[in-house]
Design an enzyme around this catalytic site. Structure first.
Site, PDB file in Angstrom:
ATOM      1  N   GLY A   1       4.924 -10.265   4.407  1.00  0.00           N
ATOM      2  CA  GLY A   1       5.706 -10.240   5.652  1.00  0.00           C
ATOM      3  C   GLY A   1       4.995 -10.984   6.771  1.00  0.00           C
TER       4      GLY A   1
ATOM      5  N   MET B   1       0.851  -1.196   0.000  1.00  0.00           N
ATOM      6  CA  MET B   1       0.000   0.000   0.000  1.00  0.00           C
ATOM      7  C   MET B   1       0.888   1.248   0.000  1.00  0.00           C
ATOM      8  SD  MET B   1      -3.442  -0.866   2.058  1.00  0.00           S
ATOM      9  CE  MET B   1      -2.842  -0.619   3.703  1.00  0.00           C
ATOM     10  N   GLY B   2       2.164   1.067  -0.360  1.00  0.00           N
ATOM     11  CA  GLY B   2       3.060   2.212  -0.461  1.00  0.00           C
ATOM     12  C   GLY B   2       3.616   2.631   0.885  1.00  0.00           C
TER      13      GLY B   2
ATOM     14  N   SER C   1       4.428   1.231   8.173  1.00  0.00           N
ATOM     15  CA  SER C   1       4.170   2.542   7.554  1.00  0.00           C
ATOM     16  C   SER C   1       3.530   3.489   8.554  1.00  0.00           C
ATOM     17  CB  SER C   1       3.238   2.378   6.353  1.00  0.00           C
ATOM     18  OG  SER C   1       3.808   1.482   5.438  1.00  0.00           O
TER      19      SER C   1
ATOM     20  N   GLY D   1      11.049  -2.893   5.624  1.00  0.00           N
ATOM     21  CA  GLY D   1      10.293  -4.151   5.638  1.00  0.00           C
ATOM     22  C   GLY D   1       9.876  -4.513   4.223  1.00  0.00           C
ATOM     23  N   HIS D   2       9.285  -3.531   3.512  1.00  0.00           N
ATOM     24  CA  HIS D   2       8.899  -3.778   2.115  1.00  0.00           C
ATOM     25  C   HIS D   2      10.133  -4.097   1.273  1.00  0.00           C
ATOM     26  CE1 HIS D   2       5.615  -0.869   3.354  1.00  0.00           C
ATOM     27  NE2 HIS D   2       4.927  -1.899   2.938  1.00  0.00           N
TER      28      HIS D   2
ATOM     29  N   GLN E   1     -10.244  -2.431   2.842  1.00  0.00           N
ATOM     30  CA  GLN E   1      -9.703  -3.049   4.055  1.00  0.00           C
ATOM     31  C   GLN E   1      -9.632  -2.072   5.235  1.00  0.00           C
ATOM     32  OE1 GLN E   1      -5.851  -3.934   1.933  1.00  0.00           O
ATOM     33  NE2 GLN E   1      -4.999  -3.716   3.973  1.00  0.00           N
TER      34      GLN E   1
ATOM     35  N   GLN F   1      -2.968 -12.043   8.378  1.00  0.00           N
ATOM     36  CA  GLN F   1      -3.185 -11.765   6.947  1.00  0.00           C
ATOM     37  C   GLN F   1      -2.505 -12.846   6.101  1.00  0.00           C
ATOM     38  OE1 GLN F   1      -2.760  -7.766   4.979  1.00  0.00           O
ATOM     39  NE2 GLN F   1      -0.761  -8.517   4.384  1.00  0.00           N
TER      40      GLN F   1
ATOM     41  N   LYS G   1       4.971 -10.039   9.716  1.00  0.00           N
ATOM     42  CA  LYS G   1       4.437  -9.079  10.699  1.00  0.00           C
ATOM     43  C   LYS G   1       2.911  -9.125  10.686  1.00  0.00           C
ATOM     44  CE  LYS G   1       4.351  -4.350  12.129  1.00  0.00           C
ATOM     45  NZ  LYS G   1       3.155  -3.914  11.387  1.00  0.00           N
TER      46      LYS G   1
HETATM   47  O1  PAF Z   1      -0.101  -5.787   3.801  1.00  0.00           O
HETATM   48  C1  PAF Z   1      -0.482  -4.875   3.062  1.00  0.00           C
HETATM   49  O2  PAF Z   1       0.230  -3.914   2.796  1.00  0.00           O
HETATM   50  C2  PAF Z   1      -1.889  -4.962   2.458  1.00  0.00           C
HETATM   51  O3  PAF Z   1      -2.779  -5.538   3.344  1.00  0.00           O
HETATM   52  C3  PAF Z   1      -1.912  -5.664   1.094  1.00  0.00           C
HETATM   53  C4  PAF Z   1      -1.517  -7.121   1.209  1.00  0.00           C
HETATM   54  C5  PAF Z   1      -0.990  -4.958   0.113  1.00  0.00           C
HETATM   55  C6  PAF Z   1      -3.341  -5.634   0.520  1.00  0.00           C
HETATM   56  O4  PAF Z   1      -3.799  -4.333   0.356  1.00  0.00           O
END
Ligand code: PAF
Length: 273
Positions: free
Chosen positions: A144, A27-28, A183, A33-34, A58, A150, A146
């Site tokens: 991840g 989600m930017g 983030s 971590g990303h 979400q 999810q 974390k």
């Molecule tokens: O973990 C995230 O950043 C979001 O939940 C994802 C998996 C990109 C879905 O919008």
């Protein structure tokens, strides 16, 4: 690196891609971590696609959708420097129409912990992940640890809906002082950030206790609460890898998870035992 906005462009590019394709949905507001997911994808695959899409379905009413940090220029620079091949940044209207087929999180794994505290959150996560996986059709997709719940739900969706991408778990990346990268950390004031360190400290305390053969979950949680005394703890939970509550630690099959509000931000963290 090529930036793609439209589905048509993505589909044309996808059709012509040969070899293994790694995909990192985000989600930017990218952080280390990303970056670790991106690096893993680049290492494992011939081509890597990253998506940036702040997924409205979400977020619950009253959550930080409108305020969610947006840093598209910095994010594209990070992706470019990391050697990402394609960055997909669709608009909301590209991803959603008015009257949508809905995806529901499964009852057992989806409605405890995050699912209980943020009802509907995982429905939205699964919906967008399914759309993105259908569009990108990657060989490997990176998430991840974390966001442990999810990750478990996405794995279950892949199994239940017979999706082909291989789901790769990546380790939690922490700041030097232990704070898990997120983030949302940028919302923390200096004072809150200091207080937030008790979150990872409580997990470390739990790991230490387990290392000294304390396997009683209630006692472990009590110690963690003491470490985070005075903080606004939403939950501390000890579950097995199927997200069922357990009373006694099962080595190799346990996750300790927590959610804590520190000022406005709500932070989650966990360790896998
Ligand atoms: O973990 C995230 O950043 C979001 O939940 C994802 C998996 C990109 C879905 O919008």
């Amino acid at each position: 690196m090529k930036i793609i906005h439209s589905i048509e462009e993505l589909q044309t590019i996808r059709k012509n891609l040969k070899g293994s394709l790694g995909f990192v949905p985000t989600m930017g507001a990218l952080h280390d971590g990303h970056l670790s997911l991106i690096k893993q994808s680049i290492k494992d695959n011939e081509i890597t696609i990253v998506s940036i899409f702040v997924n409205p379905t979400q977020f619950l009413p009253g959550e930080d959708l409108d305020k969610y940090p947006k840093k598209i220029q910095a994010d594209s620079k990070i992706c470019e420097l990391a050697n990402v091949d394609y960055l997909f940044t669709p608009e909301i209207n590209t991803m959603y129409s008015k009257d949508e087929i809905l995806i529901k999180a499964p009852v057992l794994k989806g409605f405890t912990l995050e699912g209980q505290n943020r009802p509907g959150h995982f429905d939205g996560v699964l919906q967008i992940v399914l759309k993105l996986l259908n569009l990108v059709n990657p060989t490997n997709v990176y998430f991840g640890k974390k966001d442990a719940q999810q990750l478990a739900l996405i794995k279950q969706m892949a199994k239940n809906l017979f999706l082909s991408p291989n789901i790769v778990d990546c380790e939690i990346i922490r700041e030097k002082d232990g704070l898990a990268m997120s983030s949302r950390n940028i919302y923390l004031s200096q004072e809150e950030r200091k207080q937030a360190l008790n979150i990872s400290k409580s997990l470390k305390d739990a790991a230490k206790l387990i290392g000294s053969k304390e396997y009683n979950c209630a006692r472990i949680i009590k110690t963690m609460r003491t470490t985070m005394k005075g903080m606004d703890i939403e939950y501390i939970s000890i579950v097995n890898r199927d997200f069922q509550q357990i009373q006694t630690i099962e080595l190799g099959n346990t996750i300790i998870l927590l959610a804590v509000k520190v000022g406005t931000p709500r932070l989650i963290d966990n360790i896998w035992i």
